[in-house]
Design a protein around this motif. Structure first.
Motif, PDB file in Angstrom:
ATOM      1  N   LYS A 235       7.695  -1.013  23.434  1.00 49.16           N
ATOM      2  CA  LYS A 235       7.401   0.293  24.953  1.00 49.16           C
ATOM      3  C   LYS A 235       8.094  -1.635  25.329  1.00 49.16           C
ATOM      4  N   PHE A 236       9.171  -1.275  26.988  1.00 49.21           N
ATOM      5  CA  PHE A 236       9.568  -1.848  27.823  1.00 49.21           C
ATOM      6  C   PHE A 236       8.993  -1.804  28.885  1.00 49.21           C
ATOM      7  N   SER A 237       8.683  -2.793  29.565  1.00 48.16           N
ATOM      8  CA  SER A 237       8.231  -2.998  30.761  1.00 48.16           C
ATOM      9  C   SER A 237       8.945  -3.944  32.161  1.00 48.16           C
ATOM     10  N   CYS A 238       9.288  -3.080  32.813  1.00 49.45           N
ATOM     11  CA  CYS A 238      10.854  -3.464  33.544  1.00 49.45           C
ATOM     12  C   CYS A 238      10.378  -3.559  35.216  1.00 49.45           C
TER      13      CYS A 238
ATOM     14  N   PHE B 220      10.797   6.276  22.739  1.00 51.15           N
ATOM     15  CA  PHE B 220      11.017   4.853  22.989  1.00 51.15           C
ATOM     16  C   PHE B 220      10.226   5.412  24.600  1.00 51.15           C
ATOM     17  N   GLN B 221       9.515   4.735  24.925  1.00 50.83           N
ATOM     18  CA  GLN B 221       8.297   4.611  26.151  1.00 50.83           C
ATOM     19  C   GLN B 221       8.850   3.050  27.184  1.00 50.83           C
ATOM     20  N   ILE B 222       8.851   2.907  28.617  1.00 50.40           N
ATOM     21  CA  ILE B 222       8.559   3.052  29.509  1.00 50.40           C
ATOM     22  C   ILE B 222       7.839   2.813  30.875  1.00 50.40           C
ATOM     23  N   VAL B 223       7.283   1.055  31.234  1.00 46.75           N
ATOM     24  CA  VAL B 223       6.729   0.866  32.274  1.00 46.75           C
ATOM     25  C   VAL B 223       7.006   0.524  33.308  1.00 46.75           C
ATOM     26  N   TYR B 224       6.537   0.908  34.475  1.00 48.31           N
ATOM     27  CA  TYR B 224       7.341  -0.002  35.364  1.00 48.31           C
ATOM     28  C   TYR B 224       6.648  -0.996  36.040  1.00 48.31           C
ATOM     29  N   LEU B 225       6.695  -2.450  36.229  1.00 46.49           N
ATOM     30  CA  LEU B 225       6.294  -3.533  36.936  1.00 46.49           C
ATOM     31  C   LEU B 225       6.824  -3.840  37.701  1.00 46.49           C
TER      32      LEU B 225
ATOM     33  N   TYR C 179      17.141  -4.065  23.360  1.00 48.17           N
ATOM     34  CA  TYR C 179      16.362  -4.761  22.551  1.00 48.17           C
ATOM     35  C   TYR C 179      14.804  -4.147  21.889  1.00 48.17           C
ATOM     36  N   LYS C 180      14.288  -3.618  23.012  1.00 42.42           N
ATOM     37  CA  LYS C 180      12.824  -3.400  22.850  1.00 42.42           C
ATOM     38  C   LYS C 180      12.943  -2.251  22.661  1.00 42.42           C
ATOM     39  N   ALA C 181      13.882  -0.810  23.016  1.00 43.35           N
ATOM     40  CA  ALA C 181      14.436   0.409  22.559  1.00 43.35           C
ATOM     41  C   ALA C 181      14.413   0.540  21.060  1.00 43.35           C
ATOM     42  N   ASN C 182      15.243  -0.560  20.726  1.00 46.01           N
ATOM     43  CA  ASN C 182      16.332  -1.014  19.163  1.00 46.01           C
ATOM     44  C   ASN C 182      14.551  -1.506  18.168  1.00 46.01           C
TER      45      ASN C 182
END
Ligand code: VAH
Length: 319
Positions: A197-200, A260-265, A190-193
């Motif tokens: 940025k997606f917080s994983c 597409f951006q992702i961060v890992y938390l 949903y975030k990519a679409n």
């Protein structure tokens, strides 16, 4: 009639649709805790029902002449850790109500989902087998493992034809998951679409067994259609298709959504994920009833990015 309990959940919504396609809309009754106006179960009859209300469940089973029950109502791993006693009650009392009433009213077949969450740190990480150590560390996993033994007990003692699958994390786009540790693998799309940025909430290298919903639904119907004598596992079958890490999934997404951006938390769900196997062996399901998955990770990413659409998402019941 086929009664689907938990019909507004991530799995319940799609199983209800598949059962309607297969048996016709008059053959399926959808139940959940949502009030009817919010249930939005297309075309089939909807009854607001809490699976812990045994008297109401009994009334529905008798009035509607139920012959099969799919019990999907449960609190998943993450929400279960926030309210252990509620998770135990919903997951166990719900199952025991269904098992006892199914024997009392001669229900022909019952389906109940288990999960790879029955495995724990002592289980093999790779290619975890059907009879590997099951020492779960979450309330959800404990309830699913206990439920497996109750299902086998009701089969052995009363001949109830109850069947079960240990689902991996399920990836789908028709209904949001609720309270799972694998939900990141749905939210990410949903975030990519949306170009956000997606917080994983898991570390990039956390490999988990996953499956596209179409495979999971087909496995369920194939299991339930198999001849009774083919079923050699009356606790719950291991079921497998793919395994991937958040980093691998993000890399596949980036082949389509370039920026597409992702961060890992990582949060409390990291510890749950670390207790589970990275991959599962499902040879027994393949031998007994011909299981074979169809969606690989590339296909999952393609179909998800083509179909996720925030407006289209229907509400899942608040478990
Ligand atoms: C969960 N989606 O995360 C469920 C499932 C294997 C994971 O049981 O709790």
């Amino acid at each position: 009639k086929i009664l689907v309990i938990g019909a507004c959940g991530q799995l319940g919504r799609e199983l209800t649709l598949a059962l309607k396609e297969k048996y016709g809309k008059k053959a399926v009754i959808a139940c959940d805790r949502l009030e009817p106006a919010r249930a939005k179960v297309s075309e089939v009859k909807y009854i607001r029902l809490d699976v812990m209300n045994k008297a109401h469940l009994q009334l529905v089973m008798v009035d509607e002449k139920v012959t099969q029950v799919y019990l999907l109502a449960a609190m998943l791993s993450a929400s279960g850790e926030k309210d252990p006693s509620m998770a135990w009650q919903v997951n166990m009392d719900g199952l025991l109500n269904v098992l006892e009433l199914s024997v009392r009213y001669g229900i022909a077949k019952v389906f109940w989902p288990s999960s790879i969450a029955v495995f724990g740190p002592e289980s093999p990480k790779i290619n975890c087998g059907q009879h590997a150590f099951t020492i779960p560390t979450t309330v959800y996993g404990i309830s699913k493992l206990s439920g497996e033994y109750w299902c086998r007990y009701y089969f052995e003692k009363f001949g109830l034809d109850v069947r079960s699958l240990r689902y991996p994390g399920l990836v789908s786009h028709k209904a949001l998951p609720g309270g799972g540790t694998t939900d990141y693998a749905v939210d990410i799309f949903y975030k990519a679409n949306a170009g956000e940025k997606f917080s994983c909430f898991l570390k990039p290298d956390t490999a988990l067994p996953m499956m596209f919903m179409d495979d999971a639904v087909r496995a369920t119907l194939e299991l339930m259609d198999a001849p009774r004598d083919n079923i050699s596992v009356r606790t719950s079958y291991n079921l497998s298709s793919v395994s991937f890490t958040p980093a691998e999934l993000a890399a596949e997404i980036r082949k389509v959504e370039r920026d597409f951006q992702i961060v890992y938390l990582p949060d409390f769900r990291q510890e749950i994920a670390d207790s589970w196997p990275a991959s599962i062996n499902d040879d027994r399901a393949r031998e007994d009833w011909g299981w074979s998955p169809r969606f690989g990770t590339v296909e999952i990413v393609k179909v998800m990015l083509e179909n996720v659409n925030v407006e289209k998402v229907v509400e899942v019941s608040a478990t």
